[in-house]
Design a protein around this motif. Structure first.
Motif, short mmCIF file in Angstrom:
data_model
loop_
_atom_site.label_atom_id
_atom_site.label_comp_id
_atom_site.label_asym_id
_atom_site.label_seq_id
_atom_site.Cartn_x
_atom_site.Cartn_y
_atom_site.Cartn_z
N SER A 34 1.63 -14.08 -12.44
CA SER A 34 1.58 -13.13 -13.56
C SER A 34 2.48 -11.93 -13.28
N PHE A 35 2.63 -11.55 -12.04
CA PHE A 35 3.51 -10.44 -11.63
C PHE A 35 4.88 -11.03 -11.33
N GLN A 36 5.89 -10.60 -12.09
CA GLN A 36 7.22 -11.17 -11.92
C GLN A 36 8.28 -10.15 -11.53
N TYR A 110 -2.02 -13.65 -7.58
CA TYR A 110 -1.93 -13.24 -6.17
C TYR A 110 -1.00 -12.04 -5.99
N LEU A 111 0.21 -12.11 -6.51
CA LEU A 111 1.17 -11.01 -6.33
C LEU A 111 0.69 -9.74 -7.01
N SER A 112 0.06 -9.88 -8.14
CA SER A 112 -0.49 -8.71 -8.83
C SER A 112 -1.55 -8.03 -7.97
N LYS A 113 -2.43 -8.82 -7.39
CA LYS A 113 -3.46 -8.29 -6.49
C LYS A 113 -2.81 -7.64 -5.26
N LEU A 114 -1.78 -8.30 -4.72
CA LEU A 114 -1.08 -7.77 -3.56
C LEU A 114 -0.45 -6.41 -3.87
N MET A 115 0.13 -6.28 -5.05
CA MET A 115 0.79 -5.03 -5.42
C MET A 115 -0.21 -3.89 -5.64
N HIS A 116 -1.44 -4.22 -5.95
CA HIS A 116 -2.47 -3.20 -6.17
C HIS A 116 -3.29 -2.91 -4.92
N PHE A 117 -2.99 -3.61 -3.85
CA PHE A 117 -3.70 -3.42 -2.59
C PHE A 117 -3.36 -2.05 -2.03
N GLY A 127 -1.20 -8.79 6.89
CA GLY A 127 -1.30 -10.24 6.89
C GLY A 127 -2.44 -10.69 6.01
N THR A 128 -2.33 -11.89 5.51
CA THR A 128 -3.39 -12.44 4.66
C THR A 128 -4.08 -13.58 5.41
#
Length: 164
Positions: A34-36, A110-117, A127-128
């Protein structure tokens, strides 16, 4: 449908060595995110088996992906550093996600969640979890803090100084 990337907020680096098919499958799963707002650098680490040419057929016109080919096998760390330095120099990106080329994203957010971390500014790397299909932890630096672990470390620490 052509994707236009205006300003990437995330850099992604992956290393291809001999296995362009896994890289193509990883990119397909990445393109479903979803995050591009990212720029992907694929470093072909001197595969010598036509991998770079094959990847070029897929991605040479994709503005969201840069292909780099090394003139010799740099090893994993130096090849990653090549991609990281490219993103820093060409896109001024310092949020950089390094992924294996055989990764398949299961979560389209996943990337959207990562960017909001949220993390502190002094953090250099995050690391994940790395899990097998059956849920077994494979992260080589995974640390689970619990009472048994703390006691074990304390015992080891005390014994080390007593018997050295």
């Amino acid at each position: 449908m052509e994707k236009r990337l205006i300003e990437p907020h995330l850099g992604i680096v992956t290393i291809n060595y001999l296995n362009w098919r896994d890289t193509v499958e990883m990119v397909k799963s990445l393109q479903k995110q979803s995050f591009q707002s990212f720029h992907l650098v694929i470093v072909d680490n001197h595969s010598g088996n036509g991998s770079f040419q094959k990847l070029s057929e897929f991605y040479s016109d994709d503005q969201q992906i840069t292909l780099l080919e090394t003139s010799e096998n740099l090893g994993f760390a130096k090849a990653n550093n090549l991609g990281i330095n490219f993103l820093k120099k060409n896109y001024d990106l310092y949020k950089i996600f390094m992924i294996n080329n055989d990764l398949l994203f299961q979560d389209d957010n996943y990337l959207s969640k990562l960017m909001h971390f949220k993390y502190k500014k002094n953090v250099g790397a995050i690391g994940t979890n790395i899990l097998t299909k059956t849920g077994v932890q494979q992260n080589p630096v995974f640390e689970q803090t619990n009472l048994v672990r703390v006691m074990h470390q304390s015992l080891y620490f005390n014994l080390f100084f007593v018997f050295r």
